[in-house]
Design a protein around this motif. Sequence first.
Motif, mmCIF file in Angstrom:
data_model
loop_
_atom_site.group_PDB
_atom_site.id
_atom_site.type_symbol
_atom_site.label_atom_id
_atom_site.label_comp_id
_atom_site.label_asym_id
_atom_site.label_seq_id
_atom_site.Cartn_x
_atom_site.Cartn_y
_atom_site.Cartn_z
ATOM 1 N N GLU A 186 -13.320 -1.491 -2.384
ATOM 2 C CA GLU A 186 -14.268 -2.598 -2.505
ATOM 3 C C GLU A 186 -15.584 -2.187 -3.152
ATOM 4 O O GLU A 186 -16.669 -2.609 -2.746
ATOM 5 N N ALA A 187 -15.515 -1.354 -4.184
ATOM 6 C CA ALA A 187 -16.728 -0.914 -4.869
ATOM 7 C C ALA A 187 -17.430 -2.089 -5.541
ATOM 8 O O ALA A 187 -16.801 -2.927 -6.198
ATOM 9 N N THR A 188 -18.760 -2.156 -5.382
ATOM 10 C CA THR A 188 -19.609 -3.076 -6.112
ATOM 11 C C THR A 188 -20.656 -2.245 -6.845
ATOM 12 O O THR A 188 -20.540 -1.020 -6.942
ATOM 13 N N GLN A 189 -21.708 -2.892 -7.340
ATOM 14 C CA GLN A 189 -22.784 -2.141 -7.991
ATOM 15 C C GLN A 189 -23.523 -1.236 -7.004
ATOM 16 O O GLN A 189 -24.037 -0.183 -7.389
ATOM 17 N N ASP A 190 -23.561 -1.621 -5.716
ATOM 18 C CA ASP A 190 -24.388 -0.871 -4.773
ATOM 19 C C ASP A 190 -23.721 -0.567 -3.436
ATOM 20 O O ASP A 190 -24.381 -0.145 -2.491
ATOM 21 N N SER A 191 -22.410 -0.760 -3.333
ATOM 22 C CA SER A 191 -21.754 -0.505 -2.049
ATOM 23 C C SER A 191 -20.301 -0.115 -2.240
ATOM 24 O O SER A 191 -19.699 -0.340 -3.296
ATOM 25 N N VAL A 192 -19.734 0.455 -1.185
ATOM 26 C CA VAL A 192 -18.326 0.814 -1.154
ATOM 27 C C VAL A 192 -17.924 0.934 0.312
ATOM 28 O O VAL A 192 -18.780 1.125 1.193
ATOM 29 N N ILE A 193 -16.641 0.801 0.605
ATOM 30 C CA ILE A 193 -16.132 0.962 1.966
ATOM 31 C C ILE A 193 -15.237 2.194 2.003
ATOM 32 O O ILE A 193 -14.357 2.353 1.148
ATOM 33 N N VAL A 194 -15.458 3.064 2.991
ATOM 34 C CA VAL A 194 -14.628 4.254 3.182
ATOM 35 C C VAL A 194 -13.812 4.072 4.452
ATOM 36 O O VAL A 194 -14.369 3.855 5.536
ATOM 37 N N TRP A 195 -12.511 4.144 4.307
ATOM 38 C CA TRP A 195 -11.549 3.948 5.395
ATOM 39 C C TRP A 195 -11.131 5.298 5.940
ATOM 40 O O TRP A 195 -10.756 6.201 5.180
ATOM 41 N N VAL A 196 -11.174 5.443 7.266
ATOM 42 C CA VAL A 196 -10.830 6.707 7.919
ATOM 43 C C VAL A 196 -9.901 6.414 9.101
ATOM 44 O O VAL A 196 -10.139 5.471 9.861
ATOM 45 N N ARG A 197 -8.880 7.223 9.249
ATOM 46 C CA ARG A 197 -7.985 7.129 10.417
ATOM 47 C C ARG A 197 -7.754 8.538 10.955
ATOM 48 O O ARG A 197 -7.374 9.443 10.195
ATOM 49 N N LEU A 198 -7.950 8.729 12.246
ATOM 50 C CA LEU A 198 -7.764 10.037 12.869
ATOM 51 C C LEU A 198 -6.347 10.174 13.394
ATOM 52 O O LEU A 198 -5.785 9.244 13.980
ATOM 53 N N THR A 199 -5.759 11.350 13.176
ATOM 54 C CA THR A 199 -4.383 11.592 13.603
ATOM 55 C C THR A 199 -4.299 12.786 14.543
ATOM 56 O O THR A 199 -5.140 13.674 14.543
ATOM 57 N N ARG A 200 -3.252 12.771 15.343
ATOM 58 C CA ARG A 200 -3.023 13.812 16.344
ATOM 59 C C ARG A 200 -2.619 15.128 15.702
ATOM 60 O O ARG A 200 -2.978 16.212 16.172
ATOM 61 N N ASN A 201 -1.863 15.042 14.608
ATOM 62 C CA ASN A 201 -1.313 16.224 13.955
ATOM 63 C C ASN A 201 -1.801 16.306 12.512
ATOM 64 O O ASN A 201 -2.120 15.281 11.899
ATOM 65 N N PRO A 202 -1.824 17.507 11.927
ATOM 66 C CA PRO A 202 -2.292 17.635 10.539
ATOM 67 C C PRO A 202 -1.313 17.100 9.516
ATOM 68 O O PRO A 202 -1.704 16.812 8.378
ATOM 69 N N ASP A 203 -0.038 16.953 9.877
ATOM 70 C CA ASP A 203 0.981 16.552 8.909
ATOM 71 C C ASP A 203 1.810 15.406 9.457
ATOM 72 O O ASP A 203 1.929 15.207 10.674
ATOM 73 N N ARG A 204 2.419 14.665 8.551
ATOM 74 C CA ARG A 204 3.346 13.593 8.917
ATOM 75 C C ARG A 204 4.638 14.190 9.469
ATOM 76 O O ARG A 204 4.954 15.366 9.226
ATOM 77 N N VAL A 205 5.401 13.393 10.207
ATOM 78 C CA VAL A 205 6.731 13.815 10.640
ATOM 79 C C VAL A 205 7.584 14.024 9.386
ATOM 80 O O VAL A 205 7.610 13.169 8.494
ATOM 81 N N PRO A 206 8.262 15.152 9.264
ATOM 82 C CA PRO A 206 8.950 15.474 8.003
ATOM 83 C C PRO A 206 10.089 14.522 7.680
ATOM 84 O O PRO A 206 10.577 13.777 8.533
ATOM 85 N N ASN A 207 10.529 14.609 6.429
ATOM 86 C CA ASN A 207 11.564 13.700 5.946
ATOM 87 C C ASN A 207 12.944 13.984 6.498
ATOM 88 O O ASN A 207 13.888 13.236 6.211
ATOM 89 N N THR A 208 13.095 15.033 7.268
ATOM 90 C CA THR A 208 14.377 15.280 7.940
ATOM 91 C C THR A 208 14.572 14.340 9.122
ATOM 92 O O THR A 208 15.693 14.179 9.604
ATOM 93 N N ALA A 209 13.502 13.711 9.591
ATOM 94 C CA ALA A 209 13.598 12.750 10.687
ATOM 95 C C ALA A 209 14.136 11.425 10.162
ATOM 96 O O ALA A 209 14.046 11.127 8.968
ATOM 97 N N PRO A 210 14.691 10.594 11.040
ATOM 98 C CA PRO A 210 15.250 9.308 10.586
ATOM 99 C C PRO A 210 14.151 8.282 10.309
ATOM 100 O O PRO A 210 13.008 8.428 10.722
ATOM 101 N N ILE A 211 14.520 7.230 9.578
ATOM 102 C CA ILE A 211 13.677 6.048 9.460
ATOM 103 C C ILE A 211 14.399 4.922 10.182
ATOM 104 O O ILE A 211 15.616 4.975 10.371
ATOM 105 N N PRO A 212 13.661 3.880 10.611
ATOM 106 C CA PRO A 212 14.341 2.775 11.310
ATOM 107 C C PRO A 212 15.296 2.079 10.361
ATOM 108 O O PRO A 212 14.926 1.668 9.267
ATOM 109 N N GLY A 213 16.543 1.941 10.787
ATOM 110 C CA GLY A 213 17.555 1.343 9.930
ATOM 111 C C GLY A 213 17.994 -0.012 10.415
ATOM 112 O O GLY A 213 19.175 -0.337 10.365
ATOM 113 N N PHE A 214 17.073 -0.811 10.910
ATOM 114 C CA PHE A 214 17.440 -2.073 11.537
ATOM 115 C C PHE A 214 18.018 -3.051 10.526
ATOM 116 O O PHE A 214 17.424 -3.318 9.498
ATOM 117 N N SER A 215 19.170 -3.584 10.861
ATOM 118 C CA SER A 215 19.744 -4.672 10.083
ATOM 119 C C SER A 215 20.066 -5.824 11.013
ATOM 120 O O SER A 215 20.949 -6.610 10.769
#
Length: 496
Positions: free
Chosen positions: A40-69
Amino acid sequence: MNGCTRFWLGLVLLSLISISSAAPTDTPGPYLATGIKVGEATQDSVIVWVRLTRNPDRVPNTAPIPGFSYVHVDDGRVIRNPTGRQRAVVRPRELPSREDVEQLQGAAPGREGQARVLYQRKGESAWQETPWLAVESARDFIRQFKLEGLEPGSDYRLRVETRAGEDAPLGQSMEGGFRTAPTPADPARVLFTVITCTQYTNRDLPEEGYKIYPQMLKLDPDFFVHTGDILYYDTRAKTYDLARWHWQAMYSLPTNVDFHRQVSSYFIKDDHDTWVNDCWPTMKSPYMGEFTFEQGLQIFRDEVPMGDLTYRTVRWGKDLQVWMVEGRDYRSPNDAPDGPDKTIWGGEQKAWLKRTMAESDAAFRILLSPTPLVGPDRGNKGDNHANPAYEHEGRELRQFLAGLGNAIVINGDRHWQYVSEDAETGLREYGCGPGSDEHAGGWNQDDVLPEHRYLNVVGGFLSVEVRRVDGKPTLTLNHHGVNGEILHCDVLPAKP
């Protein structure tokens, strides 16, 4: 060189790319596994989005994804989704718990803590800083910081710092940057990029994310627009926690983290990142489980840097103004009879758009829409202004935009690239195409219609450059493939 080939490789960007976004192995938490987003940059402002996580990395791709059908119903009925395919039934006890969701591929569970933002204009030595603020656990451990009082047309560096609490040591830090918009008096060169339709399961770099993000970085864009369908809830978001997982999985991808800490973005939502395919506020959908339309609206506002309204306009220098519109919050049911009262944008938003576009003296006025206004679209669709379902409002808007003389439409939603020109009004529309070749489809490559000036069923992105050529404003639009190659180019001089 002409505007189609004269793309600056952005040597200034190299210094930003070299900044590491990974957490050192000995850094205490909190962490930033889902990165930061600047928006949302303008001439005089911007928004910085931050989210804190428990772990430094995401769960790896060897884990499953939800396969709901399946769907969530209590009485054992079998439900068919809008495509006619049968969905098996699932009982409430079979829906995953929050703990189950935290084990899915790409999950990045949040945690309590505090964050602050330090920032400085390029060339200055002193850092400005925000107060330490706690993240909001009810909003998935997110905090958005609005930086104000910035200088127009300037490059800024920033650093996000984290800590567990007031007396705790620093956790992970992440550096990045952004650019503010030039003033309406400045005939600045401006370049931005546009994408749509990025489905997690159709990413083309399975470990890293998407090819398009590093290719867009090479152009050193002033800003970036995602026109919607940022992710796809439809078959995998049966609960509130599963909807949040979609954002974690998408924005913990390395290409996405690296891009969004360096480029200011504007995010627009469409149906799949609101709730379900072709949705509207009063729609009922028995196969979406416990996840509701209202929750989808809340989550979107949490997960992207966003101002007060989801429709807005920003001036980028003397020659460019962009408008971004909201296509879900105010729409009439798709299946309602067409007529003067049927709307996608709602009366208030439509009046705002007409007033602000008419008032603008920018050389180029660009409407960024989540869905098409010109098309052509497929005959079985009834969700946008290019369809007969909204023909009355579609014709009204096309006539208005064409009457401005210097307006074009850039749209998302369609899974193919195109340029088309409305036969009645001459309004030109640029479909940016999906974020990967794997997600391209829905149109026959050989089915070129009279409206088409360009048609290509591929993935990639659109780049848009406004600059002065011999003192005259010129707009260059390039469709790129996923590897950055230019597939089609239009150069439009400003009209008197």
